[in-house]
Design a protein around this motif. Sequence first.
Motif, mmCIF file in Angstrom:
data_model
loop_
_atom_site.group_PDB
_atom_site.id
_atom_site.type_symbol
_atom_site.label_atom_id
_atom_site.label_comp_id
_atom_site.label_asym_id
_atom_site.label_seq_id
_atom_site.Cartn_x
_atom_site.Cartn_y
_atom_site.Cartn_z
ATOM 1 N N PHE A 170 0.871 -1.395 -0.273
ATOM 2 C CA PHE A 170 0.015 0.206 -0.007
ATOM 3 C C PHE A 170 0.907 1.134 0.023
ATOM 4 C CE2 PHE A 170 -3.599 2.587 0.338
ATOM 5 C CZ PHE A 170 -3.168 3.641 1.464
ATOM 6 N N ARG A 171 1.835 1.110 0.846
ATOM 7 C CA ARG A 171 2.767 2.298 0.928
ATOM 8 C C ARG A 171 3.439 2.522 -0.445
ATOM 9 N NH1 ARG A 171 6.622 2.055 5.644
ATOM 10 N NH2 ARG A 171 6.257 -0.118 5.340
ATOM 11 N N ALA A 172 3.984 1.532 -1.132
ATOM 12 C CA ALA A 172 4.666 1.587 -2.431
ATOM 13 C C ALA A 172 3.474 2.316 -3.447
ATOM 14 C CB ALA A 172 5.290 0.396 -2.818
ATOM 15 N N LEU A 198 3.917 5.821 -5.351
ATOM 16 C CA LEU A 198 3.763 5.935 -6.832
ATOM 17 C C LEU A 198 2.684 6.998 -7.213
ATOM 18 C CD1 LEU A 198 4.012 2.279 -8.096
ATOM 19 C CD2 LEU A 198 5.564 4.181 -8.546
ATOM 20 N N GLN A 199 1.582 7.024 -6.418
ATOM 21 C CA GLN A 199 0.619 8.219 -6.616
ATOM 22 C C GLN A 199 1.345 9.519 -6.524
ATOM 23 O OE1 GLN A 199 -2.704 6.955 -4.292
ATOM 24 N NE2 GLN A 199 -3.935 6.502 -5.835
ATOM 25 N N LYS A 247 1.802 12.735 -9.137
ATOM 26 C CA LYS A 247 1.335 14.075 -8.765
ATOM 27 C C LYS A 247 2.415 15.246 -8.948
ATOM 28 C CE LYS A 247 -2.803 12.662 -6.375
ATOM 29 N NZ LYS A 247 -3.686 12.786 -5.145
ATOM 30 N N LEU A 248 3.559 14.722 -8.222
ATOM 31 C CA LEU A 248 4.569 15.668 -8.468
ATOM 32 C C LEU A 248 5.250 15.910 -9.735
ATOM 33 C CD1 LEU A 248 6.663 14.377 -5.049
ATOM 34 C CD2 LEU A 248 5.648 16.655 -5.494
#
Length: 165
Positions: A24-26, A30-31, A35-36
Amino acid sequence: MPCCVSAVALRKLLSDRYLVNRRFRAFRLLQIQGKLGDVAYEMTRVNFAGFQPLETRWQPAVNIFLCSRCLRICADLAGVDPEEVELSVNNGKLVIRGSRPAPEPSSEPQIEAARTKSVRVLAMEIDYGGFAREISLPDDVDLERVRTDWTNGILWIEIPRLSHA
C-alpha cells in the motif's frame, strides 16, 4: 472455547499484514510521485515558455468575414501595444506577429509591500509573450489597399476584393 493462536500463526499473520502495508505504501508513493511529476511539468512549462520560438508561444483568436466587397479579419489583441504588431504577406498568407507582456499586478505601495512579501498565482490563463497568426488569403484580394483599425484591443484588417476594387 478459548482462542489460541500459535506463535507460528501469529508471525505469519503479522508478516502478511506487514506485506500488505508495504505494498500500500509503495502504491501511495507512486501516486504522489505522479502528482509531483505533473506539478514539475506545469512549472517548467510556465517558467521555460520564453525559450520557445515566437511562432509557437500563442496565437490570437480571429474572426474572418468574407463580404461581397472585402475580406475582414478581426484579431483579439487585448493588452498588445499597436506599435508592436507587424503585418506581412507571404505566399498568399497574412501573418500577424507581435508580443504581449505578461499581465501582472501593479506595484503595491511600500507599506503594503512590507506586509505582503510575495504574491501567489492562483490561475494564469491569459497568454503572453510573442505571438504569430497565419491566415490564408483568397486569390481575389487587393493587397495594395489594405486598411487597418484598432478599437478596444481588437485589430480590424480590411482587404478589398479585386472583383469589387
